[in-house]
Design a protein around this motif. Structure first.
Motif, PDB file in Angstrom:
ATOM      1  N   VAL A  11       0.821  -1.213   0.000  1.00  0.00           N
ATOM      2  CA  VAL A  11       0.000   0.000   0.000  1.00  0.00           C
ATOM      3  C   VAL A  11       0.854   1.261   0.000  1.00  0.00           C
ATOM      4  O   VAL A  11       0.398   2.339  -0.368  1.00  0.00           O
ATOM      5  CB  VAL A  11      -0.971  -0.012   1.200  1.00  0.00           C
ATOM      6  N   SER A  12       2.115   1.151   0.409  1.00  0.00           N
ATOM      7  CA  SER A  12       3.036   2.295   0.411  1.00  0.00           C
ATOM      8  C   SER A  12       4.457   1.781   0.297  1.00  0.00           C
ATOM      9  O   SER A  12       4.723   0.598   0.554  1.00  0.00           O
ATOM     10  CB  SER A  12       2.886   3.115   1.698  1.00  0.00           C
ATOM     11  N   SER A  13       5.382   2.667  -0.058  1.00  0.00           N
ATOM     12  CA  SER A  13       6.784   2.244  -0.166  1.00  0.00           C
ATOM     13  C   SER A  13       7.341   1.863   1.205  1.00  0.00           C
ATOM     14  O   SER A  13       8.168   0.960   1.327  1.00  0.00           O
ATOM     15  CB  SER A  13       7.627   3.355  -0.797  1.00  0.00           C
ATOM     16  N   TYR A  14       6.884   2.540   2.255  1.00  0.00           N
ATOM     17  CA  TYR A  14       7.364   2.229   3.606  1.00  0.00           C
ATOM     18  C   TYR A  14       6.941   0.824   4.027  1.00  0.00           C
ATOM     19  O   TYR A  14       7.641   0.154   4.788  1.00  0.00           O
ATOM     20  CB  TYR A  14       6.819   3.255   4.602  1.00  0.00           C
ATOM     21  N   ALA A  15       5.800   0.368   3.526  1.00  0.00           N
ATOM     22  CA  ALA A  15       5.324  -0.970   3.860  1.00  0.00           C
ATOM     23  C   ALA A  15       6.267  -2.056   3.363  1.00  0.00           C
ATOM     24  O   ALA A  15       6.244  -3.186   3.860  1.00  0.00           O
ATOM     25  CB  ALA A  15       3.932  -1.191   3.284  1.00  0.00           C
ATOM     26  N   THR A  16       7.126  -1.735   2.383  1.00  0.00           N
ATOM     27  CA  THR A  16       8.049  -2.734   1.840  1.00  0.00           C
ATOM     28  C   THR A  16       9.217  -3.014   2.768  1.00  0.00           C
ATOM     29  O   THR A  16       9.947  -3.983   2.562  1.00  0.00           O
ATOM     30  CB  THR A  16       8.614  -2.273   0.476  1.00  0.00           C
ATOM     31  N   MET A  17       9.411  -2.175   3.775  1.00  0.00           N
ATOM     32  CA  MET A  17      10.613  -2.262   4.597  1.00  0.00           C
ATOM     33  C   MET A  17      10.684  -3.560   5.387  1.00  0.00           C
ATOM     34  O   MET A  17      11.722  -4.218   5.442  1.00  0.00           O
ATOM     35  CB  MET A  17      10.693  -1.072   5.552  1.00  0.00           C
ATOM     36  N   HIS A  18       9.572  -3.941   6.025  1.00  0.00           N
ATOM     37  CA  HIS A  18       9.561  -5.083   6.942  1.00  0.00           C
ATOM     38  C   HIS A  18       8.121  -5.556   7.077  1.00  0.00           C
ATOM     39  O   HIS A  18       7.191  -4.746   7.018  1.00  0.00           O
ATOM     40  CB  HIS A  18      10.126  -4.657   8.303  1.00  0.00           C
ATOM     41  N   PRO A  19       7.881  -6.858   7.265  1.00  0.00           N
ATOM     42  CA  PRO A  19       6.509  -7.346   7.432  1.00  0.00           C
ATOM     43  C   PRO A  19       5.724  -6.632   8.526  1.00  0.00           C
ATOM     44  O   PRO A  19       4.511  -6.415   8.378  1.00  0.00           O
ATOM     45  CB  PRO A  19       6.706  -8.821   7.760  1.00  0.00           C
ATOM     46  N   ALA A  20       6.409  -6.250   9.611  1.00  0.00           N
ATOM     47  CA  ALA A  20       5.718  -5.530  10.690  1.00  0.00           C
ATOM     48  C   ALA A  20       5.220  -4.170  10.213  1.00  0.00           C
ATOM     49  O   ALA A  20       4.132  -3.722  10.602  1.00  0.00           O
ATOM     50  CB  ALA A  20       6.652  -5.365  11.886  1.00  0.00           C
ATOM     51  N   GLU A  21       6.013  -3.503   9.379  1.00  0.00           N
ATOM     52  CA  GLU A  21       5.598  -2.195   8.858  1.00  0.00           C
ATOM     53  C   GLU A  21       4.517  -2.352   7.784  1.00  0.00           C
ATOM     54  O   GLU A  21       3.641  -1.492   7.653  1.00  0.00           O
ATOM     55  CB  GLU A  21       6.808  -1.446   8.291  1.00  0.00           C
ATOM     56  N   ASP A  22       4.577  -3.440   7.040  1.00  0.00           N
ATOM     57  CA  ASP A  22       3.535  -3.717   6.055  1.00  0.00           C
ATOM     58  C   ASP A  22       2.187  -3.886   6.761  1.00  0.00           C
ATOM     59  O   ASP A  22       1.162  -3.332   6.345  1.00  0.00           O
ATOM     60  CB  ASP A  22       3.910  -4.974   5.268  1.00  0.00           C
ATOM     61  N   TRP A  23       2.192  -4.647   7.853  1.00  0.00           N
ATOM     62  CA  TRP A  23       0.973  -4.832   8.647  1.00  0.00           C
ATOM     63  C   TRP A  23       0.470  -3.487   9.181  1.00  0.00           C
ATOM     64  O   TRP A  23      -0.717  -3.164   9.071  1.00  0.00           O
ATOM     65  CB  TRP A  23       1.222  -5.797   9.794  1.00  0.00           C
TER      66      TRP A  23
END
Length: 341
Positions: free
Chosen positions: A239-251
């Motif tokens: 949903v965002s580029s930041y969400a690609t950083m780590h599964p926790a951030e994706d969630w």
């Protein structure tokens, strides 16, 4: 967020009102009733939509945080359910930080209302001293402050309350959207991962299939993200580029967008921009609820974006929701529905 009416005169009110500008009645927000109630003395309070001023008062943060929530008069409790969750705030002598503190608390009250309406558990530090929910609202002007979540404590940098500072960060980080309320919704996503998903082996397995390994090295992922950026074609799965950083951030990003969508739909329904079934009435959701939400959201967000463009503004919701993101969001919806049913 619905709009409100004055119980005395019927004047339309916003969530933040503590005074009816028409009849001058004193008002306070009741989380239990989801309504603005009139605070009146004695016999004047003996009607629907009113409370007795000898028994209720406004939160002690009325002046420093513009909080208009009701509290019962008692020697030991002067803060409302939202303000009581704040563990640390700036010193009142730091006037600049206190202005930003009021902005943050205003956003937090909207968050708490949404969580309450969705029936998500809000377990404070008073109930769970080690892992209960708490907020540290600090300013980075004189010290380093890292926005984040750890063991129930959400830390937010109050500098984000300054429009210029926040916009500079948004542009520097190439983000289409950045708000204080957005930060709260993202960080509360982390809180609910560790409170709802992590304790369940079934949820953790489903999480792993959709998001990846939540226990993957976070520092390594952080370094990789800021050194290399988002992977090619990330828009197809995140949903965002930041969400690609780590599964926790994706969630957390996906969770935040789910809250964005639910609250905006609820507000639109209150003003007849969306069907009444978009509201938080629990009976209209159920197993098919997520698809109903998305079927209403996509045309609504498109039309709101077009309205913004007509005013020369940027899109209200500048995001695309590909199939992979919708599946992740469906999981968020399922967890919430199953936990709160």
């Amino acid at each position: 967020m619905r709009d409100f009416t004055c119980p005395n005169c019927g004047q339309r009110l916003s969530f933040e009102n503590s005074l009816c500008l028409s009849c001058k009645s004193s008002l306070g927000f009741s989380l239990e009733d989801m309504a603005l109630l009139v605070i009146a003395p004695g016999e004047e309070s003996e009607h629907a939509g009113a409370v007795d001023s000898s028994e209720y008062q406004l939160c002690a943060n009325l002046y420093i945080a513009k909080c208009n929530w009701l509290v019962e008069k008692a020697p030991t409790r002067r803060l409302c359910a939202s303000c009581a969750l704040t563990r640390t705030r700036p010193n009142e002598s730091d006037t600049k930080a206190m202005v930003a503190f009021a902005v943050a608390e205003k956003a937090k009250r909207r968050l708490i209302v949404e969580l309450h309406e969705m029936k998500l558990p809000i377990v404070g530090r008073d109930e769970d001293p080690d892992y209960g929910l708490a907020f540290d609202l600090l300013s980075s002007e004189f010290e380093k402050v890292f926005t984040g979540h750890e063991n129930g404590v959400i830390t937010l940098d109050l500098a984000e309350g300054d429009d210029v500072h926040r916009e500079q960060l948004r542009v520097a980080m190439d983000e289409p959207y950045r708000t204080m309320l957005g930060h709260f919704r993202h960080e509360i996503g982390h809180y609910y991962y560790y409170r709802l998903v992590d304790p369940s082996q079934d949820y953790k397995e489903q999480f792993r299939k959709l998001f990846g390994d939540a226990d993957a090295d976070y520092q390594a992922a952080l370094d990789r993200h800021y050194n290399e950026g988002a992977p090619p074609n990330w828009e197809k799965k995140f949903v965002s580029s930041y969400a690609t950083m780590h599964p926790a951030e994706d969630w957390a990003e996906t969770f935040a967008h789910y809250l964005h969508i639910r609250d905006t739909l609820d507000t639109a329904a209150a003003f007849s921009f969306a069907p009444a079934s978009a509201t938080f009435e629990r009976g209209v959701l159920g197993p098919s609820g997520f698809q109903t939400i998305i079927d209403m959201w996509l045309p609504l967000s498109w039309s709101l974006n077009m309205i913004n463009r007509s005013m020369g503004k940027e899109d209200l919701y500048p995001f695309v929701l590909p199939a992979a993101v919708l599946e992740k969001m469906r999981f968020v919806h399922t967890v919430i529905e199953e936990v709160t049913s």
